[in-house]
Design a protein around this motif. Structure first.
Motif, PDB file in Angstrom:
ATOM      1  N   UNK A   1      64.126 -62.454  32.252  1.00 46.32           N
ATOM      2  CA  UNK A   1      64.658 -61.129  31.938  1.00 46.32           C
ATOM      3  C   UNK A   1      64.522 -60.183  33.118  1.00 46.32           C
ATOM      4  N   UNK A   2      63.375 -60.217  33.793  1.00 41.38           N
ATOM      5  CA  UNK A   2      63.179 -59.362  34.965  1.00 41.38           C
ATOM      6  C   UNK A   2      64.126 -59.766  36.094  1.00 41.38           C
ATOM      7  N   UNK A   3      64.316 -61.067  36.280  1.00 40.82           N
ATOM      8  CA  UNK A   3      65.238 -61.533  37.308  1.00 40.82           C
ATOM      9  C   UNK A   3      66.672 -61.092  37.006  1.00 40.82           C
ATOM     10  N   UNK A   4      67.029 -61.046  35.724  1.00 42.01           N
ATOM     11  CA  UNK A   4      68.368 -60.565  35.361  1.00 42.01           C
ATOM     12  C   UNK A   4      68.544 -59.105  35.748  1.00 42.01           C
ATOM     13  N   UNK A   5      67.489 -58.298  35.537  1.00 47.45           N
ATOM     14  CA  UNK A   5      67.589 -56.910  35.980  1.00 47.45           C
ATOM     15  C   UNK A   5      67.651 -56.819  37.504  1.00 47.45           C
ATOM     16  N   UNK A   6      66.863 -57.638  38.192  1.00 48.46           N
ATOM     17  CA  UNK A   6      66.850 -57.582  39.657  1.00 48.46           C
ATOM     18  C   UNK A   6      68.219 -57.817  40.252  1.00 48.46           C
ATOM     19  N   UNK A   7      69.064 -58.574  39.546  1.00 51.06           N
ATOM     20  CA  UNK A   7      70.406 -58.847  40.058  1.00 51.06           C
ATOM     21  C   UNK A   7      71.300 -57.606  40.059  1.00 51.06           C
ATOM     22  N   UNK A   8      70.983 -56.611  39.234  1.00 52.93           N
ATOM     23  CA  UNK A   8      71.784 -55.378  39.197  1.00 52.93           C
ATOM     24  C   UNK A   8      70.992 -54.183  39.713  1.00 52.93           C
ATOM     25  N   UNK A   9      69.805 -54.432  40.257  1.00 51.06           N
ATOM     26  CA  UNK A   9      68.963 -53.322  40.688  1.00 51.06           C
ATOM     27  C   UNK A   9      69.632 -52.482  41.768  1.00 51.06           C
ATOM     28  N   UNK A  10      70.371 -53.100  42.650  1.00 51.38           N
ATOM     29  CA  UNK A  10      70.999 -52.355  43.732  1.00 51.38           C
ATOM     30  C   UNK A  10      71.916 -51.259  43.223  1.00 51.38           C
ATOM     31  N   UNK A  11      72.739 -51.562  42.231  1.00 54.38           N
ATOM     32  CA  UNK A  11      73.658 -50.568  41.681  1.00 54.38           C
ATOM     33  C   UNK A  11      72.899 -49.497  40.894  1.00 54.38           C
ATOM     34  N   UNK A  12      71.903 -49.924  40.110  1.00 53.33           N
ATOM     35  CA  UNK A  12      71.134 -48.957  39.326  1.00 53.33           C
ATOM     36  C   UNK A  12      70.372 -47.997  40.239  1.00 53.33           C
ATOM     37  N   UNK A  13      69.691 -48.541  41.237  1.00 55.67           N
ATOM     38  CA  UNK A  13      68.901 -47.684  42.128  1.00 55.67           C
ATOM     39  C   UNK A  13      69.785 -46.747  42.938  1.00 55.67           C
ATOM     40  N   UNK A  14      70.966 -47.219  43.327  1.00 53.74           N
ATOM     41  CA  UNK A  14      71.857 -46.356  44.108  1.00 53.74           C
ATOM     42  C   UNK A  14      72.337 -45.180  43.264  1.00 53.74           C
ATOM     43  N   UNK A  15      72.676 -45.414  42.002  1.00 51.76           N
ATOM     44  CA  UNK A  15      73.097 -44.321  41.121  1.00 51.76           C
ATOM     45  C   UNK A  15      71.950 -43.342  40.893  1.00 51.76           C
ATOM     46  N   UNK A  16      70.748 -43.866  40.680  1.00 50.72           N
ATOM     47  CA  UNK A  16      69.589 -42.976  40.475  1.00 50.72           C
ATOM     48  C   UNK A  16      69.333 -42.138  41.719  1.00 50.72           C
ATOM     49  N   UNK A  17      69.427 -42.756  42.894  1.00 51.58           N
ATOM     50  CA  UNK A  17      69.158 -42.029  44.144  1.00 51.58           C
ATOM     51  C   UNK A  17      70.188 -40.941  44.394  1.00 51.58           C
ATOM     52  N   UNK A  18      71.448 -41.234  44.137  1.00 51.70           N
ATOM     53  CA  UNK A  18      72.490 -40.227  44.359  1.00 51.70           C
ATOM     54  C   UNK A  18      72.317 -39.048  43.408  1.00 51.70           C
ATOM     55  N   UNK A  19      72.062 -39.350  42.131  1.00 53.84           N
ATOM     56  CA  UNK A  19      71.828 -38.269  41.173  1.00 53.84           C
ATOM     57  C   UNK A  19      70.530 -37.530  41.488  1.00 53.84           C
ATOM     58  N   UNK A  20      69.473 -38.275  41.797  1.00 57.09           N
ATOM     59  CA  UNK A  20      68.182 -37.660  42.062  1.00 57.09           C
ATOM     60  C   UNK A  20      68.173 -36.803  43.310  1.00 57.09           C
ATOM     61  N   UNK A  21      68.900 -37.217  44.345  1.00 60.23           N
ATOM     62  CA  UNK A  21      68.964 -36.404  45.565  1.00 60.23           C
ATOM     63  C   UNK A  21      69.620 -35.063  45.285  1.00 60.23           C
ATOM     64  N   UNK A  22      70.734 -35.091  44.535  1.00 61.37           N
ATOM     65  CA  UNK A  22      71.395 -33.841  44.175  1.00 61.37           C
ATOM     66  C   UNK A  22      70.518 -32.993  43.263  1.00 61.37           C
ATOM     67  N   UNK A  23      69.870 -33.635  42.286  1.00 62.94           N
ATOM     68  CA  UNK A  23      69.043 -32.891  41.334  1.00 62.94           C
ATOM     69  C   UNK A  23      67.850 -32.244  42.027  1.00 62.94           C
ATOM     70  N   UNK A  24      67.196 -32.962  42.921  1.00 59.31           N
ATOM     71  CA  UNK A  24      66.041 -32.384  43.617  1.00 59.31           C
ATOM     72  C   UNK A  24      66.459 -31.312  44.611  1.00 59.31           C
ATOM     73  N   UNK A  25      67.646 -31.449  45.200  1.00 56.80           N
ATOM     74  CA  UNK A  25      68.150 -30.373  46.053  1.00 56.80           C
ATOM     75  C   UNK A  25      68.370 -29.101  45.237  1.00 56.80           C
ATOM     76  N   UNK A  26      68.865 -29.261  44.008  1.00 58.66           N
ATOM     77  CA  UNK A  26      69.017 -28.104  43.124  1.00 58.66           C
ATOM     78  C   UNK A  26      67.657 -27.543  42.723  1.00 58.66           C
ATOM     79  N   UNK A  27      66.678 -28.422  42.513  1.00 55.47           N
ATOM     80  CA  UNK A  27      65.324 -27.940  42.214  1.00 55.47           C
ATOM     81  C   UNK A  27      64.795 -27.049  43.327  1.00 55.47           C
ATOM     82  N   UNK A  28      64.984 -27.501  44.562  1.00 61.09           N
ATOM     83  CA  UNK A  28      64.518 -26.710  45.706  1.00 61.09           C
ATOM     84  C   UNK A  28      65.263 -25.381  45.768  1.00 61.09           C
TER      85      UNK A  28
END
Length: 426
Positions: A79-106
């Protein structure tokens, strides 16, 4: 730092018991051992190719490190390996949203009406640390998971970047941990000792807490600078070629010291302190809610009257909670949500790090590496959704954010007359 990796260990028991080994024509192998050519990489490659042919011909088994251990196996691993196969797309979406959100926080927390509060200053620098972690994670995720997934023959430059990525994210994430710990302690002092809060929680001490949060992590991470180094190996898939990767260089005291420092000092100790403070804050909120319900029941009854010594009848004033008390409760709820989310993210990492130090490198390679992508995603998500928590739990944050958006996107009013221009600026 470059370190040669340990060579694989060959099981020669089969060769010793096989009579065909006596008929082996090993003249080419001997000539390669004696050869001193100018291109050593080609000679090593040819030597490894000959050894690989001998291994295949005589069915020599290769005993790799940790082959005899079976940590973290079973269906859960799949199950963990199945998630690891899509981690790149998930992490990229989180990073793009999180970068914008934290910039707004600042942007919101640096406004004049919010920037003066020490807690808002801590939240601002927490957002700064998180946004740098996410911005640095974007090229890493794109290269490793999207452009070249499963690539084995990685160049030396990639190994250098991996080493930088490992230490950079660890230092800034440790700074986020210390800032979160400072937030919890700050709130605890403000509520537990309200009469001393203004004297204890000063701007100068807030600046010291922020400085320590960014200066202490590079010193805490010193053991990992020596444990994890760049290793080289040879790939034999198509043609012998050097490959570089980052791995631990020791399996002794320094290796265990690094994981004990990382697991206990950086992870579990702050989590234990935050657990105690969070439990106390939740208890304070529970009492405040009981008090609020009691006041509602009290206000539903007729206002009580009393007679003073002169015989005058007067009505007692209702003890309503003040606006400052309600704002304090909202701020406490917001910080409790931040702390609980932090504990959910950091406790598993601390436990895995502690077990890696206790059980050795095989547990680290088979379990810690397995959960690495999932722990990265949780840590990134922890830093990305703070903006949502602030908006949902802080009225002042929402009001300031709306003012910024209105000033940024609302059209500038045009004055048609002197009177209108004058009324616009009144």
């Amino acid at each position: 730092m470059l370190a040669d990796d340990d060579s694989p260990k060959y099981n020669l028991s089969y060769i010793e018991s096989n009579d065909s080994y006596t008929a082996l024509d090993h003249t080419k192998l001997i000539s390669l051992l004696k050869l001193n050519g100018t291109n050593q990489s080609d000679n090593i490659g040819e030597f490894l190719r000959v050894l690989e042919n001998l291994r295949s011909k005589f069915n020599i088994s290769v005993v790799k490190e940790c082959d005899r251990t079976h940590y973290c196996s079973g269906e859960f691993r799949d199950l963990i390996l199945a998630y690891n196969s899509i981690h790149g797309y998930v992490s990229l979406l989180i990073c793009l949203f999180g970068s914008l959100a934290n910039a707004l926080n600042v942007a919101v927390l640096t406004r004049r009406d919010l920037a003066g509060a020490p807690i808002n200053r801590l939240l601002k620098w927490l957002a700064v640390a998180d946004v740098f972690v996410m911005l640095e994670y974007v090229p890493f995720a794109i290269y490793r998971y999207l452009l070249f997934p499963g690539q084995e023959d990685r160049p030396y430059s990639w190994a250098v970047y991996m080493l930088f990525h490992m230490h950079f994210t660890q230092i800034l994430h440790t700074a986020s941990i210390l800032l979160t710990l400072s937030l919890a302690i700050w709130r605890y002092i403000a509520i537990k000792y309200p009469s001393y809060g203004s004297s204890l929680c000063t701007d100068r001490r807030c600046s010291i807490a922020i400085g320590v949060s960014f200066l202490l992590p590079p010193m805490l991470c010193i053991p990992s600078y020596f444990v994890f180094t760049i290793h080289q190996d040879y790939a034999l898939d198509h043609r012998p070629s050097k490959v570089y990767f980052v791995d631990s260089n020791y399996d002794g005291r320094l290796y265990q010291t690094n994981f004990w420092v990382h697991a206990v000092v950086i992870k579990l100790l702050p989590c234990a302190i935050l657990t105690v403070i969070s439990a106390w804050l939740i208890r304070v909120l529970y009492r405040a809610n009981n008090r609020k319900r009691a006041l509602k029941g009290y206000n539903a009854c007729p206002a009580p009257t009393a007679v003073n010594g002169n015989g005058n009848v007067f009505t007692r004033k209702s003890t309503k909670r003040s606006k400052a008390e309600r704002r304090t409760d909202r701020t406490t709820k917001m910080l409790v949500a931040v702390l609980l989310l932090f504990l959910l993210t950091e406790f598993p990492q601390g436990i895995l790090g502690l077990m890696s130090g206790a059980l050795g490198r095989c547990f680290f390679k088979q379990c810690y590496d397995l959960f690495g992508e999932l722990m990265d995603a949780l840590a990134l998500l922890n830093g990305a959704i703070n903006f949502i928590l602030y908006c949902s739990m802080s009225k002042q944050f929402r009001t300031t954010f709306r003012q910024i958006m209105r000033a940024r996107f609302a059209p500038t009013p045009r004055a048609s007359s002197h009177t209108e221009l004058q009324s616009t600026y009144v």
